[in-house]
Design a protein around this motif. Structure first.
Motif, PDB file in Angstrom:
ATOM      1  N   GLU A 198     -71.600  42.304  -2.706  1.00  0.00           N
ATOM      2  CA  GLU A 198     -72.292  40.956  -2.137  1.00  0.00           C
ATOM      3  C   GLU A 198     -72.523  40.981  -0.725  1.00  0.00           C
ATOM      4  O   GLU A 198     -73.560  40.575  -0.092  1.00  0.00           O
ATOM      5  CB  GLU A 198     -71.744  39.910  -2.791  1.00  0.00           C
ATOM      6  CG  GLU A 198     -72.029  39.588  -4.170  1.00  0.00           C
ATOM      7  CD  GLU A 198     -71.644  37.929  -4.604  1.00  0.00           C
ATOM      8  OE1 GLU A 198     -71.779  37.157  -3.680  1.00  0.00           O
ATOM      9  OE2 GLU A 198     -71.047  37.960  -5.541  1.00  0.00           O
ATOM     10  N   GLN A 201     -74.879  43.739  -0.045  1.00  0.00           N
ATOM     11  CA  GLN A 201     -76.311  43.056  -0.162  1.00  0.00           C
ATOM     12  C   GLN A 201     -77.103  42.301   0.830  1.00  0.00           C
ATOM     13  O   GLN A 201     -77.932  42.244   1.179  1.00  0.00           O
ATOM     14  CB  GLN A 201     -76.446  42.703  -1.574  1.00  0.00           C
ATOM     15  CG  GLN A 201     -76.480  43.478  -2.410  1.00  0.00           C
ATOM     16  CD  GLN A 201     -76.248  42.965  -4.253  1.00  0.00           C
ATOM     17  OE1 GLN A 201     -76.620  41.907  -4.057  1.00  0.00           O
ATOM     18  NE2 GLN A 201     -75.888  43.556  -4.889  1.00  0.00           N
ATOM     19  N   ARG A 202     -75.976  41.450   1.509  1.00  0.00           N
ATOM     20  CA  ARG A 202     -76.136  40.192   2.480  1.00  0.00           C
ATOM     21  C   ARG A 202     -76.466  40.913   3.828  1.00  0.00           C
ATOM     22  O   ARG A 202     -77.355  40.635   4.553  1.00  0.00           O
ATOM     23  CB  ARG A 202     -75.349  39.387   2.402  1.00  0.00           C
ATOM     24  CG  ARG A 202     -75.370  38.145   3.549  1.00  0.00           C
ATOM     25  CD  ARG A 202     -76.721  37.428   3.468  1.00  0.00           C
ATOM     26  NE  ARG A 202     -76.820  36.578   4.805  1.00  0.00           N
ATOM     27  CZ  ARG A 202     -77.059  36.878   6.134  1.00  0.00           C
ATOM     28  NH1 ARG A 202     -77.155  38.185   6.390  1.00  0.00           N
ATOM     29  NH2 ARG A 202     -77.022  35.908   6.886  1.00  0.00           N
ATOM     30  N   ALA A 234     -75.212  33.597   9.275  1.00  0.00           N
ATOM     31  CA  ALA A 234     -74.387  34.656   8.521  1.00  0.00           C
ATOM     32  C   ALA A 234     -72.899  34.493   8.033  1.00  0.00           C
ATOM     33  O   ALA A 234     -72.489  34.736   7.164  1.00  0.00           O
ATOM     34  CB  ALA A 234     -74.433  35.738   9.674  1.00  0.00           C
ATOM     35  N   ASP A 292     -72.930  32.244   5.006  1.00  0.00           N
ATOM     36  CA  ASP A 292     -73.270  33.019   3.794  1.00  0.00           C
ATOM     37  C   ASP A 292     -72.095  33.748   3.586  1.00  0.00           C
ATOM     38  O   ASP A 292     -71.608  33.947   2.327  1.00  0.00           O
ATOM     39  CB  ASP A 292     -74.275  34.094   4.298  1.00  0.00           C
ATOM     40  CG  ASP A 292     -75.690  33.359   4.508  1.00  0.00           C
ATOM     41  OD1 ASP A 292     -75.842  32.248   3.977  1.00  0.00           O
ATOM     42  OD2 ASP A 292     -76.798  34.063   4.801  1.00  0.00           O
ATOM     43  N   ILE A 332     -69.760  33.750  -0.002  1.00  0.00           N
ATOM     44  CA  ILE A 332     -69.167  34.966  -0.841  1.00  0.00           C
ATOM     45  C   ILE A 332     -67.888  34.795  -1.118  1.00  0.00           C
ATOM     46  O   ILE A 332     -67.173  35.192  -2.323  1.00  0.00           O
ATOM     47  CB  ILE A 332     -69.475  36.138  -0.247  1.00  0.00           C
ATOM     48  CG1 ILE A 332     -71.187  36.513  -0.397  1.00  0.00           C
ATOM     49  CG2 ILE A 332     -68.978  37.561  -0.795  1.00  0.00           C
ATOM     50  CD1 ILE A 332     -71.474  37.642   0.615  1.00  0.00           C
TER      51      ILE A 332
END
Length: 213
Positions: free
Chosen positions: A51, A54-55, A82, A85, A89
């Motif tokens: 993940e 991907q980010r 960021a 995000d 996760i």
């Protein structure tokens, strides 16, 4: 026997949490470290690492498939979105693993070391909060010498955490860590005596402790 008291140990970066945690470990207390859990859940093959890739892109993964922590750190401290995000996760997975490990702890009480205990919403995992406190000037000095970073990045790292005011407002106990590390063992022993009595049911309430270092 599983622990019936969970103490959340928190504090700002470079406040000395690891030194305090090690003192409790030497006293036979199970210590569960959220930073170690965070490292474990981004090992190659773990869903969180994919993940993150991907980010944030392939540049944060090295040739061995491991997370480039320094590169990712520089990204998130310059970009608030960021950072949020990444927390989205990481935090749910960290929370789940911490809860599992604390359920399996064997000492009378256990310590959860969680730097973002308040901001991350993990406060409900613990029964009592111990804050290791140090002035920001001390944190900056320790960070720049320990991590070989400049003062600007050090202050960004501090600002990304729970504020000092927020931590102290939530604290049941405070250990001031501005003195020599050799003093920490004695302060931890004083806290340990109280926590052990509380865990054994010898007292049903423990007054707040504020210990200068």
């Amino acid at each position: 026997m599983s622990s019936n008291l969970i103490v959340g140990l928190t504090g700002g970066i470079a406040s000395g949490k690891s030194v305090v945690a090690s003192s409790f470990e030497r006293l036979g207390v199970d210590v569960i470290d959220a930073d170690q859990v965070a490292r474990d859940i981004v090992e190659p093959g773990e869903p969180a690492l994919e993940e993150i890739r991907q980010r944030f892109g392939d540049d944060v993964i090295d040739e061995d498939g491991r997370l480039r922590r320094r590169e990712l750190r520089e990204i998130i401290f310059d970009d608030e979105q960021a950072r949020h995000d990444l927390e989205a996760i990481m935090h749910p997975r960290i929370r789940e693993r911490l809860a599992e490990l604390s359920r399996n702890a064997k000492s009378e009480y256990c310590i959860l070391v969680v730097p973002l205990l308040i901001k991350s919403g993990m406060r409900d995992l613990v029964n009592r909060i111990l804050v290791v406190d140090a002035p920001e000037s001390v944190q900056v000095e320790r960070l720049t010498s320990r991590d070989n970073i400049d003062e600007t990045l050090a202050r960004k790292m501090i600002a990304a955490q729970d504020t000092r005011k927020m931590r102290l407002a939530a604290a049941d106990d405070v250990l001031i860590n501005t003195g020599p590390y050799k003093d920490i063992a004695d302060l931890a022993a004083a806290l340990h005596a109280g926590y052990s009595r509380l865990a054994r049911g010898e007292v049903d309430h423990l007054p707040s402790m504020h210990l200068p270092g």
